[in-house]
Design an enzyme around this catalytic site. Sequence first.
Site, PDB file in Angstrom:
ATOM      1  N   SER A 589       0.840  -1.233   0.135  1.00 22.89           N
ATOM      2  CA  SER A 589      -0.002   0.048   0.052  1.00 22.89           C
ATOM      3  C   SER A 589       0.732   1.345  -0.126  1.00 22.89           C
ATOM      4  O   SER A 589       1.577   1.515  -0.989  1.00 22.89           O
ATOM      5  CB  SER A 589      -0.931   0.017   1.160  1.00 22.89           C
ATOM      6  N   ASP A 664      -9.308  -4.380  -5.977  1.00 22.04           N
ATOM      7  CA  ASP A 664      -9.086  -3.484  -4.743  1.00 22.04           C
ATOM      8  C   ASP A 664     -10.140  -2.019  -5.057  1.00 22.04           C
ATOM      9  O   ASP A 664      -9.642  -1.266  -5.868  1.00 22.04           O
ATOM     10  CB  ASP A 664      -7.467  -3.212  -5.044  1.00 22.04           C
ATOM     11  N   HIS A 696      -7.619  -4.828  -1.379  1.00 26.08           N
ATOM     12  CA  HIS A 696      -6.443  -4.557  -0.997  1.00 26.08           C
ATOM     13  C   HIS A 696      -5.747  -5.374  -0.007  1.00 26.08           C
ATOM     14  O   HIS A 696      -4.532  -5.324  -0.036  1.00 26.08           O
ATOM     15  CB  HIS A 696      -6.828  -3.066  -0.192  1.00 26.08           C
TER      16      HIS A 696
END
Length: 719
Positions: A589, A664, A696
């Site tokens: 991320s 995602d 995600h």
Amino acid sequence: MGNKFLIYIFTLGFLTLSQAQKKKITLEDIWQGSFRTEYMDALRSMKNGTDYTVLNFNRSPRSSSLDKYNYETSEKVETIVASSGDVPFFSSYTFSKDETKVLLATEIEPIFRHSRLGVYYVYDVVGKNIIKVSDQKIQEPLLSPDGSAVAYVQNNNIYVFDLASRATKQITLDGSKGAIINGVTDWVYEEEFAFVRAFAWNSNGSKIAFLRFDESNVPLYAMDVYGQNLYPFQYEFKYPKAGEENATVSLHMYDVSAGNTSDVDLGNAYYIPRIKWKNNPNELSVQTINRHQNHLKMYSVNAKDNAVTLLHEEKDAAYVDITDDLTFLPDDSFIWTSEQDGFNHIYLYGQDGKLKNQVTQGPWEVTAYYGYDEKRKRIYYQSSENGSINRGVFSIGANGKKKKTLSAKQGTNGAAFSASFTYYINTYSSATAPYQFTLHQASDGKQLKVIKDNNTLDQKLESYELSPKEFSTISINGNDLNMWMIKPADFDPSKEYPLLMFQYSGPGSQQVANRWLGSNDYWHEMLASEGYIVACVDGRGTGLKGRDFKKVTYMNLVKYETEDQIAVAKKLSKLPYIDENRTGIWGWSYGGHMSTNCLLKGNDVFEMAIAVAPVTSWRFYDTIYTERFMRTPAENPAGYDDNSPFNYPELLKGKYLLVHGSGDDNVHVQNSMRMIEALVQANKDFEWAIYPDKNHGIYGGNTRLHLFSKMTKFVKENL
């Protein structure tokens, strides 16, 4: 001398043999549950202050039970309700205010990070009967204070279900997918303000305050879902990217007896991140914040006539964080946390909003507020005053005097207090000790009993090759940064080892913490057993070192964080036992953005990077998060573009693995697709993987095992 030499050889041989007898951690161990930790799930104090409840689960046969335990003895008093017969398997519970009813969640289906759909039941603790709230899956049900009704959201409208008559009343009528949402938040509020239920009963159940979101003009994001069907389909939802239009949010008041709804005029309020009723049933607190998120206002709304008055406000040169650290005391004076003196601390305000006193102070952070003991006039909290990588539990008088240390063992301590503040259950862990649950006296922190200690896991891990994290600080760019390092169990300082760095680096985050191992830590241990040194450093912009350290990255996300990680790599590479030609970095991320940037901007330092679900341009991320730290793209174009790696793909020299989930909803796969295209057009060699329909977290079935197998192979082949 000869004898000493023989003893040395024997000892070395013994240590080598004992180490050889240890098992190495495998990916299957990590991702198939070999190191599962026991917890006390959904621990809550009963109102009597002498008992607490815990949700217990059995795997075979699959069942759940809500059990009551006595604090003093830790013995089970009774099973309040268990899944059997008319009671289906339930995964969470909520008591009514008087504890005569309990709301049970079943058939839970995730929507986004926090939001859920489910079938809910109300169990009558006294009558021992159970009532289904709705035949359809609903969101965020909430019992009224007297337990006579349940308010909930279905298809973007709010309903009230009366338990006595079994009648359901619809109180909003305009809910519509992609347009109007009543009583629950839109995607960006859920993700960035971290709440879903956007309605609340007042203290006597006569009013329901709720938020209404008009997202008609919010741009639509669509992603392909591949599934098992012949044709994929597009999943669509409203997602405001940086600089784009947000939902228009308004506050409304529903009168339960009259059955009508009125509007509350909050002027030009842009975001409404929190609503909370005071103890007075006619007083509602409402927090608003402007689009730049640097000016927070808390209003008091009179529920009789919806008159609005300003109660409190805070401003910051960068941004003001939204938290849940607001508690109204019996007279509606309130406790609040703020960074206004440079560190997050507790403040006490009168019911008129005037400051009474700053309760805590010092060059450390309050990390959790636990509650206020009205009888003893004491406040209970968690903080980092024993060092920023540790957490301790403390109490202090509301006047800021007579502070007591309750739980301060080196590591991470957390507490769940009884309603009477007579006892608390301490949750402790460290980098070398799995979770331990112990009973303590709240008055002085004295330990009374061990409730659960995870000894089984501890003993199991004794047969594995593990190397403890070594905590230290490293001086980088004028700051002493927190660091941990894992070395191979048979570490030899005369040898050279490849270095793999791990980080996240997001604003206010912390990866260097003295707490028990997560799945990434087990993977790092596995790599250490294969001859790698793994290190993690929290650079500028991370948390627990004060407001200024955290907010130095304002308007330039990833710039200073990248500079720090590159400088760390250079400094560590000078150590005699680090091979300076074998330095890698990875992250997920925000950390994926970081690892990508480090490989490109530090191409003379890093030979390898792995980026999982990375942001590659803040222009693609949502309004609330991104604009909090960067303002809008129109206001700060350089801040958005100067550190977006697909703008300089020609800098790639090392080995690069890019991974993303196509489903995602948070960091869209668009980020990786743009990075891939930029690298292709720059004719750069790299590896990439897309996991179909994964969000995600990139998990489900064997997904994590496959992902970390790929990452492990990439590390071994390229570092």
